[in-house]
Scaffold this active site. Structure first.
Site, PDB file in Angstrom:
ATOM      1  N   ARG A  19       0.814  -1.218   0.000  1.00 35.88           N
ATOM      2  CA  ARG A  19       0.000   0.000   0.000  1.00 35.88           C
ATOM      3  C   ARG A  19       0.848   1.268   0.000  1.00 35.88           C
ATOM      4  NH1 ARG A  19      -4.126  -1.235   4.826  1.00 35.88           N
ATOM      5  NH2 ARG A  19      -2.465  -2.721   5.383  1.00 35.88           N
ATOM      6  N   LYS A  26       8.653  -1.000   2.770  1.00 32.05           N
ATOM      7  CA  LYS A  26       7.937  -0.118   3.689  1.00 32.05           C
ATOM      8  C   LYS A  26       8.771   0.274   4.888  1.00 32.05           C
ATOM      9  CE  LYS A  26       4.646  -1.725   6.426  1.00 32.05           C
ATOM     10  NZ  LYS A  26       3.340  -2.143   6.946  1.00 32.05           N
ATOM     11  N   GLN A  78      12.865 -14.757   6.915  1.00 32.48           N
ATOM     12  CA  GLN A  78      11.585 -15.436   6.707  1.00 32.48           C
ATOM     13  C   GLN A  78      11.376 -15.551   5.201  1.00 32.48           C
ATOM     14  OE1 GLN A  78       8.043 -13.339   7.942  1.00 32.48           O
ATOM     15  NE2 GLN A  78       6.850 -15.219   8.200  1.00 32.48           N
ATOM     16  N   GLY A  83       2.754 -15.529   8.045  1.00 28.53           N
ATOM     17  CA  GLY A  83       2.055 -15.055   9.232  1.00 28.53           C
ATOM     18  C   GLY A  83       2.992 -14.592  10.324  1.00 28.53           C
ATOM     19  N   SER A 412      39.414  42.260  -4.088  1.00 31.24           N
ATOM     20  CA  SER A 412      38.196  41.762  -4.715  1.00 31.24           C
ATOM     21  C   SER A 412      38.500  41.168  -6.084  1.00 31.24           C
ATOM     22  CB  SER A 412      37.185  42.904  -4.866  1.00 31.24           C
ATOM     23  OG  SER A 412      36.776  43.376  -3.607  1.00 31.24           O
ATOM     24  N   ARG A 447      47.755  41.413 -12.902  1.00 36.22           N
ATOM     25  CA  ARG A 447      46.721  41.907 -13.807  1.00 36.22           C
ATOM     26  C   ARG A 447      47.386  42.788 -14.866  1.00 36.22           C
ATOM     27  NH1 ARG A 447      44.099  45.947  -9.283  1.00 36.22           N
ATOM     28  NH2 ARG A 447      45.641  47.621  -9.454  1.00 36.22           N
TER      29      ARG A 447
END
Length: 481
Positions: A19, A26, A78, A83, A412, A447
């Site tokens: 479900r 689940k 199992q 059951g 920066s 730069r």
């Protein structure tokens, strides 16, 4: 082990849970930081049982791997889901077939069940010398549940009657069966061998053990859960969401009673594995996940996701995401920062607005204020990283490391191309691309030299808005001279 610690806890987790309509088994669906079965195992461990075994079946390899991802959990297989009685029998066979002492059986899809309630069940079982003790609950509406019918004189359970089989008088009973039991281990082993399969499902029902033992003259009792919501099982996504809400409320209540201020519990999520100290503050829209720890006087949120993160004393995290990070005492994060795994922010350090860090160690008092990426780096103490800086850590094949010393002032729009080391006390010029090591105390400038070509706009963009603006500015300047 305490006097009431059970000899064994058997967790039933072999079902598929169709479900849920999911490829995930689940019991592996998660709420509040643990799987459904993980919550049950955690509650069972609070009892300090001698043995703990989880019965697996559907997707057994996946469930077993999940259970062994942390502290290893013993499992029993199992092969066919025949059951609940058959499942318990498989669990006992894993433990040698017989257990002396109390055996508690719980379902793997009841994440709200607390260790406290299981402890009360074990204590009642021992005090009343029962062969079986049923965990029951009194519910507002018992429609559809098995009713607990008691002997009016002794309080013993005489039978559990399913709704469809109940009389009008029995349907008025509000005490119901949870499917959780405490058994005398030796009697349980004997009774399971007598359970028949002549029922509509052809299965071995664990509830048949109750009638077998009662008919043999043994006492069956019940322990009533303090909150009926604890026994809720999960069968679909609606119930999963409801359980998440209830568990979240419980966890937040626990945090607030421990001294944490939660400004808006309705918009706050917290995992069961989160820890905290008094006077921590959690603002609205915040998720506290995994192994997160909030130290004293820390403040997180609003609108933050804090996962597997240590937030130090007095630290502040604002509108940010952190994952597997360490935030030092008095440090500031955000707004809109992202601390990725391996980030260690020192005391009074700062990861500011639109800053992303990954696998980076940031020294005490060091600030990365805004618009920067720091990856695979070590930065010393009391350094300031200029805005829009990028630690260029990836060459397309491998990651490389950048080291920046203490008391540095970087300009920066710097690019630090790893591997590179910048010494203590260094200054770097704005707009620099640092590709070589910089000695301590140096000024690094990397730069091109600025060159102004006067009259270029008028020559190359005649008639444009820029040219007209430049001409007007020139005329205004000439008129003032």
């Amino acid at each position: 082990m305490s006097a009431t610690s059970p000899a064994a806890v058997v967790v039933l987790a072999a079902g598929e849970g169709t479900r849920m309509k999911s490829k995930t088994p689940k019991v592996l669906h998660e709420i509040s930081g643990r799987s459904l079965v993980g919550h049950v195992v955690a509650a069972a461990r609070e009892l300090d049982p001698q043995h703990l075994v989880v019965v697996v079946g559907h997707a057994s390899e996946q469930v077993t791997a999940h259970l062994n991802a942390g502290d290893a959990v013993r499992t029993a297989f199992q092969a066919e889901q025949n059951g609940t009685g058959h499942a318990v029998r498989m669990g006992l066979e894993e433990l040698g077939g017989s257990v002396e002492g109390t055996v508690i059986v719980v379902c793997g899809d009841t994440p709200l069940l607390s260790g406290e309630t299981l402890g009360a069940l074990a204590a009642t079982h021992a005090a009343d010398a029962n062969a079986v003790t049923v965990l029951s609950a009194e519910v507002p509406d018992s429609t559809g549940y098995g009713r607990i019918v008691r002997d009016s004189a002794t309080g013993a359970v005489t039978e559990i009657v399913e709704h469809k089989d109940a009389t009008d008088e029995q349907r008025a009973i509000r005490e119901i069966n949870s499917g959780v039991f405490a058994f005398d281990g030796r009697l349980l082993g004997d009774a399971l061998g007598k359970v028949r399969t002549d029922n509509s499902q052809g299965e071995e029902y664990l509830t048949d053990v109750l009638s077998i033992l009662r008919e043999a003259g043994h006492r069956v009792g019940a322990s009533v859960a303090g909150d009926h919501r604890e026994i809720l099982g999960i069968n679909n996504r609606l119930q999963l969401a409801e359980a998440r809400r209830l568990l979240n409320e419980r966890l937040l209540e626990r945090a607030m009673l421990a001294g944490v201020t939660v400004v808006d519990p309705a918009s706050t999520l917290i995992d069961a594995t989160v820890t905290y100290e008094r006077d921590a503050v959690v603002h609205p829209g915040t998720q506290l996940l995994g192994t997160t720890h909030l130290a004293e006087d820390s403040e997180v949120g609003p609108n933050s996701r804090i996962e597997n993160t240590v937030v130090g004393t007095g630290a502040r995290v604002d509108n940010s995401v952190t994952h597997s990070a360490e935030i030092g005492a008095g440090a500031l994060v955000g707004p809109y920062a992202y601390l990725r795994p391996g980030t260690r922010l020192g005391a009074k350090a700062k990861a500011g607005t639109y800053v992303e860090m990954k696998n980076a160690t940031i020294g005490e008092g060091t600030k990365v204020p805004h618009l920067s990426y720091v990856g695979d780096a070590t930065i010393g103490d009391h350094t300031n990283i200029g805005a829009a800086s990028v630690f260029v850590n990836y060459d397309g094949v491998a990651k490389h490391h950048t080291t920046i010393g203490s008391h540095c002032r970087t300009g920066s729009d710097n690019m630090f191309v790893a591997p590179v080391t910048v010494g203590d006390g260094v200054y770097t010029a704005a707009g620099s691309v640092i590709t070589k090591d910089v000695p301590a105390g140096s000024l690094a400038v990397a730069r091109g030299q600025q060159r102004n070509i006067e009259g270029w706009v008028a020559r190359k963009r005649p008639g444009s808005a820029a040219a007209q603006a430049a001409q007007a500015s020139s005329q205004e300047t000439d008129g003032q001279s």
